[in-house]
Every structure is written in C-alpha cells, then in structure tokens.
Design a protein around this motif. Structure first.
Motif, mmCIF file in Angstrom:
data_model
loop_
_atom_site.group_PDB
_atom_site.id
_atom_site.type_symbol
_atom_site.label_atom_id
_atom_site.label_comp_id
_atom_site.label_asym_id
_atom_site.label_seq_id
_atom_site.Cartn_x
_atom_site.Cartn_y
_atom_site.Cartn_z
ATOM 1 N N ALA A 158 0.669 -1.136 -0.068
ATOM 2 C CA ALA A 158 -0.154 -0.082 0.046
ATOM 3 C C ALA A 158 0.801 1.112 0.051
ATOM 4 O O ALA A 158 1.006 2.027 1.024
ATOM 5 C CB ALA A 158 -1.021 -0.022 1.207
ATOM 6 N N ASN A 159 1.568 1.378 -1.154
ATOM 7 C CA ASN A 159 2.428 2.659 -1.208
ATOM 8 C C ASN A 159 1.552 3.995 -1.514
ATOM 9 O O ASN A 159 2.102 5.074 -0.949
ATOM 10 C CB ASN A 159 3.535 2.345 -2.130
ATOM 11 C CG ASN A 159 4.445 1.257 -1.908
ATOM 12 O OD1 ASN A 159 4.436 0.999 -0.752
ATOM 13 N ND2 ASN A 159 5.148 0.607 -2.811
ATOM 14 N N ASN A 160 0.630 3.910 -2.266
ATOM 15 C CA ASN A 160 -0.038 4.950 -2.664
ATOM 16 C C ASN A 160 -1.590 4.712 -2.304
ATOM 17 O O ASN A 160 -2.204 5.657 -2.857
ATOM 18 C CB ASN A 160 0.030 5.327 -4.129
ATOM 19 C CG ASN A 160 1.393 5.661 -4.542
ATOM 20 O OD1 ASN A 160 1.982 6.605 -3.862
ATOM 21 N ND2 ASN A 160 2.170 5.153 -5.544
ATOM 22 N N ILE A 161 -1.776 3.914 -1.441
ATOM 23 C CA ILE A 161 -3.247 3.647 -1.284
ATOM 24 C C ILE A 161 -3.145 3.382 0.489
ATOM 25 O O ILE A 161 -2.122 3.334 1.015
ATOM 26 C CB ILE A 161 -3.868 2.448 -1.740
ATOM 27 C CG1 ILE A 161 -2.956 1.338 -1.701
ATOM 28 C CG2 ILE A 161 -4.229 2.951 -3.254
ATOM 29 C CD1 ILE A 161 -3.768 0.118 -2.215
ATOM 30 N N ASN A 219 -2.335 -5.568 -11.119
ATOM 31 C CA ASN A 219 -1.627 -4.376 -10.585
ATOM 32 C C ASN A 219 -2.087 -3.461 -11.916
ATOM 33 O O ASN A 219 -1.915 -3.997 -12.894
ATOM 34 C CB ASN A 219 -0.418 -4.667 -10.501
ATOM 35 C CG ASN A 219 0.557 -3.715 -10.294
ATOM 36 O OD1 ASN A 219 1.306 -3.215 -11.462
ATOM 37 N ND2 ASN A 219 0.821 -3.002 -9.160
ATOM 38 N N ASP A 220 -1.927 -2.148 -11.700
ATOM 39 C CA ASP A 220 -2.138 -1.082 -12.541
ATOM 40 C C ASP A 220 -0.958 -1.060 -13.577
ATOM 41 O O ASP A 220 -1.389 -1.071 -14.973
ATOM 42 C CB ASP A 220 -2.264 0.299 -11.766
ATOM 43 C CG ASP A 220 -1.175 0.862 -11.256
ATOM 44 O OD1 ASP A 220 -0.667 -0.036 -10.680
ATOM 45 O OD2 ASP A 220 -1.175 1.766 -10.885
ATOM 46 N N ALA A 221 0.163 -1.354 -13.009
ATOM 47 C CA ALA A 221 1.385 -1.317 -14.291
ATOM 48 C C ALA A 221 1.395 -2.478 -15.001
ATOM 49 O O ALA A 221 1.581 -2.627 -16.263
ATOM 50 C CB ALA A 221 2.724 -0.983 -13.479
ATOM 51 N N LEU A 258 6.117 -7.273 -10.653
ATOM 52 C CA LEU A 258 7.415 -6.605 -10.498
ATOM 53 C C LEU A 258 7.385 -5.311 -10.032
ATOM 54 O O LEU A 258 6.368 -4.511 -10.411
ATOM 55 C CB LEU A 258 8.187 -6.639 -11.993
ATOM 56 C CG LEU A 258 9.488 -6.169 -11.931
ATOM 57 C CD1 LEU A 258 10.653 -7.087 -10.978
ATOM 58 C CD2 LEU A 258 9.935 -6.036 -13.187
ATOM 59 N N GLU A 259 8.107 -4.662 -9.004
ATOM 60 C CA GLU A 259 7.985 -3.583 -8.532
ATOM 61 C C GLU A 259 9.244 -2.852 -8.517
ATOM 62 O O GLU A 259 9.942 -2.718 -7.519
ATOM 63 C CB GLU A 259 7.569 -3.731 -6.841
ATOM 64 C CG GLU A 259 6.091 -4.224 -6.581
ATOM 65 C CD GLU A 259 5.191 -2.893 -6.656
ATOM 66 O OE1 GLU A 259 5.368 -1.960 -6.540
ATOM 67 O OE2 GLU A 259 3.924 -3.411 -7.359
ATOM 68 N N LEU A 260 9.580 -2.269 -9.477
ATOM 69 C CA LEU A 260 10.876 -1.501 -9.861
ATOM 70 C C LEU A 260 10.753 -0.351 -8.932
ATOM 71 O O LEU A 260 12.064 0.234 -8.537
ATOM 72 C CB LEU A 260 11.021 -1.053 -11.353
ATOM 73 C CG LEU A 260 11.244 -2.593 -12.291
ATOM 74 C CD1 LEU A 260 11.425 -2.028 -13.618
ATOM 75 C CD2 LEU A 260 12.629 -3.277 -11.639
ATOM 76 N N ALA A 303 13.035 3.667 -4.140
ATOM 77 C CA ALA A 303 13.543 4.750 -5.278
ATOM 78 C C ALA A 303 12.386 5.588 -5.900
ATOM 79 O O ALA A 303 12.481 6.798 -6.253
ATOM 80 C CB ALA A 303 14.097 3.917 -6.362
ATOM 81 N N GLU A 304 10.997 5.303 -5.900
ATOM 82 C CA GLU A 304 10.017 5.961 -6.493
ATOM 83 C C GLU A 304 9.735 7.417 -5.607
ATOM 84 O O GLU A 304 9.349 8.311 -6.326
ATOM 85 C CB GLU A 304 8.642 5.394 -6.430
ATOM 86 C CG GLU A 304 8.100 4.926 -5.303
ATOM 87 C CD GLU A 304 6.740 4.130 -5.300
ATOM 88 O OE1 GLU A 304 6.301 3.715 -6.500
ATOM 89 O OE2 GLU A 304 6.252 3.874 -4.298
ATOM 90 N N LEU A 305 10.212 7.355 -4.432
ATOM 91 C CA LEU A 305 10.013 8.574 -3.555
ATOM 92 C C LEU A 305 11.017 9.676 -4.052
ATOM 93 O O LEU A 305 10.920 10.910 -3.755
ATOM 94 C CB LEU A 305 10.255 8.298 -2.206
ATOM 95 C CG LEU A 305 9.480 7.393 -1.330
ATOM 96 C CD1 LEU A 305 9.581 7.228 0.141
ATOM 97 C CD2 LEU A 305 7.982 8.117 -1.769
HETATM 98 C C1 BGC Z 1 3.049 0.721 -6.304
HETATM 99 C C2 BGC Z 1 2.859 -0.151 -7.732
HETATM 100 C C3 BGC Z 1 2.041 0.701 -8.624
HETATM 101 C C4 BGC Z 1 2.517 1.895 -8.707
HETATM 102 C C5 BGC Z 1 1.797 2.809 -9.649
HETATM 103 C C6 BGC Z 1 3.535 2.032 -6.597
HETATM 104 O O1 BGC Z 1 3.762 2.600 -5.400
HETATM 105 O O2 BGC Z 1 3.881 0.064 -5.351
HETATM 106 O O3 BGC Z 1 2.193 -1.288 -7.240
HETATM 107 O O4 BGC Z 1 1.992 -0.143 -9.812
HETATM 108 O O5 BGC Z 1 2.746 2.711 -7.568
HETATM 109 O O6 BGC Z 1 0.710 2.881 -9.334
#
Ligand code: BGC
Length: 248
Positions: free
Chosen positions: A78-81, A106-108, A151-153, A164-166
């Motif tokens: 739940a990174n963005n929810i 998963n959305d991606a 896969l969660e890059l 890294a997404e942050l």
């Molecule tokens: C989530 C992924 C998701 C992505 C794009 C990330 O924070 O971990 O599962 O695909 O955001 O929404």
C-alpha cells in the motif's frame, strides 16, 4: 459474443474508466476520470468503483487495475493507497459492492498487457519492461508477450533512496519543482540501473508524463533500449479490460 469490457484504472491521483473493445484495444466510450478519494480507504474506493459500474451499461466482467501488489485479489502492499487495504481481498470487496465479476491486477501490469498486445511492445520477443512514472513508479514485466506479475521496480534502492520511487517518480518532479533537465537526468539514472540489472529487450516509458517526452528524452542515454508508450494514459484501463476478457 461481444468482447467489450469495462476497464477501470485506479491510480494514486485519478480513477479512469471506459468501455473497451478488447479485440482492438480501443475505447468504445470516451474515457472518464475522477479523483481518487483521499485517503484511498477500502470503503471510499469501493464506493467509487460501485458508482462507476452502476453508471455504465455493461454485463460482462469488469477489469480493474489497482496500484498495489495483488494476487488473486489479495492486496499485499500500500505505497499509494490507504494501509487498510493490506490483507483485504480487493477483488471480493469490489465484486460484493457491484454484483459484477471482477478481474483485478496491478495497474502497471495492466499497462504492460496493453502495450504488449496493441502498443509499443507488440511482438517483442524476450523481456519488455513497461515502466509507468506517476504518483509512484509502476512496472509491468512482459516475457514473449506474457505477463510476469507484480514486479515492483519502484521498490528498488538507488542512490540511497528507498523506495526509489520517492525520488524518481513524476510526482516528485512536480513536488520539488524540478526542471525537465534535472528530472530527465534522474529518469536516465533510474532506467540505466534497471537496464543494467535486467537487460530487457525493450523498456517502454509510460504514465501521464509521457506526453512531455520531448521535454526530457534528450537527457536519456542513447544506448538505452527505451521508447515512449504508444497507448498514452489509456494503457491501464485497456489492459485491465483485456485481462477481464481473457479471464472469462
Ligand atoms: C506501487 C505499484 C504501482 C505503482 C503505480 C507504486 O507505488 O507500489 O504497485 O504499480 O505505484 O501506481
């Protein structure tokens, strides 16, 4: 039999939906976007999904792209929810609230299915990584056109940033008011790292920010096997609808 399905793409900031011709990968109705409830609690998101399904005339299964690690409906991240999602079965929540058969991925991963079926990754043999830059960083891995789920890059650690997404997502560009050049440099370092680890045949750059490709792509290393997504911001909902059609 009609292969039209309702596709819903639940993102960190918007929920997009449309009816999709899943044979052609094209929208049958125009796309509608509403804001993702904040906080994106199970109850709030489920209500939004129920309203959407109620408002669209469709009798087939419904495909939903969800911004988390999901397996058979169970939510594992739940990174963005809202964290309240973890441990719930989102597929059952949406099915109970709508009365529809739900296919949840998963959305991606959904964007990966769309790009591999109809878009920039169509016909690619070997590994394609569809990487979406938005609120977070999503990734859809396709091997010989088949999805390798979850896969969660965005969860990589890079330059001391975890996840890294942050530091590398499109949302950060806005939040930190970065120039396209500075952000393009970050994207280049992220993609170069991913390329060095996975050696994909192709990387497809996706997410809403793709429409500004011309502003930052000159900062990407020429040697990277990367192209912009060709299905734009519709990839997620089209891929979700295709997943629903293939499942039933
Ligand atoms: C989530 C992924 C998701 C992505 C794009 C990330 O924070 O971990 O599962 O695909 O955001 O929404």
């Amino acid at each position: 039999m009609s292969r039209t399905r309702l596709g819903i793409d639940i993102g960190g900031s918007g929920v997009k939906y449309a009816l999709v011709d899943t044979d052609l990968g094209e929208l049958v109705t125009k796309r509608t976007r509403i804001k993702t409830p904040d906080p994106a609690t199970p109850q709030a998101v489920t209500e939004v999904v129920a309203e959407i399904v109620d408002s669209v005339e469709t009798d087939g299964s419904v495909g939903i792209g969800f911004p988390a690690v999901v397996w058979e409906g169970d939510v594992f991240s739940a990174n963005n929810i809202d964290e309240g999602w973890i441990g719930r079965n989102a597929r059952d929540d949406f099915a109970n609230a709508t009365g529809a058969e739900i296919v949840l991925i998963n959305d991606a991963d959904a964007a990966g299915i769309a790009e591999a079926s109809f878009g920039a990754a169509k016909g690619v043999v070997g590994l394609t990584l569809v990487i979406t830059f938005g609120t977070g960083i999503g990734s859809g891995a396709m091997f010989d056109g088949k999805l390798v789920p979850n896969l969660e890059l965005g969860m990589l650690e890079l330059e001391g940033h975890y996840p890294a997404e942050l530091f590398f997502s499109a949302k950060v560009r806005k939040r930190e008011n970065l120039s396209w050049g500075v952000w393009g440099g970050r994207v280049n370092r992220f993609l170069s790292h991913v390329n060095a680890v996975f050696n994909p045949r192709l990387m497809v750059f996706g997410g809403g920010v793709t429409k500004y490709w011309d502003q930052f792509s000159s900062h990407l290393d020429d040697k990277l096997p990367v192209v912009p997504a060709s299905m734009g911001n519709n990839a997620g909902l089209i891929g979700a609808a295709v997943a629903a059609a293939r499942a039933s």
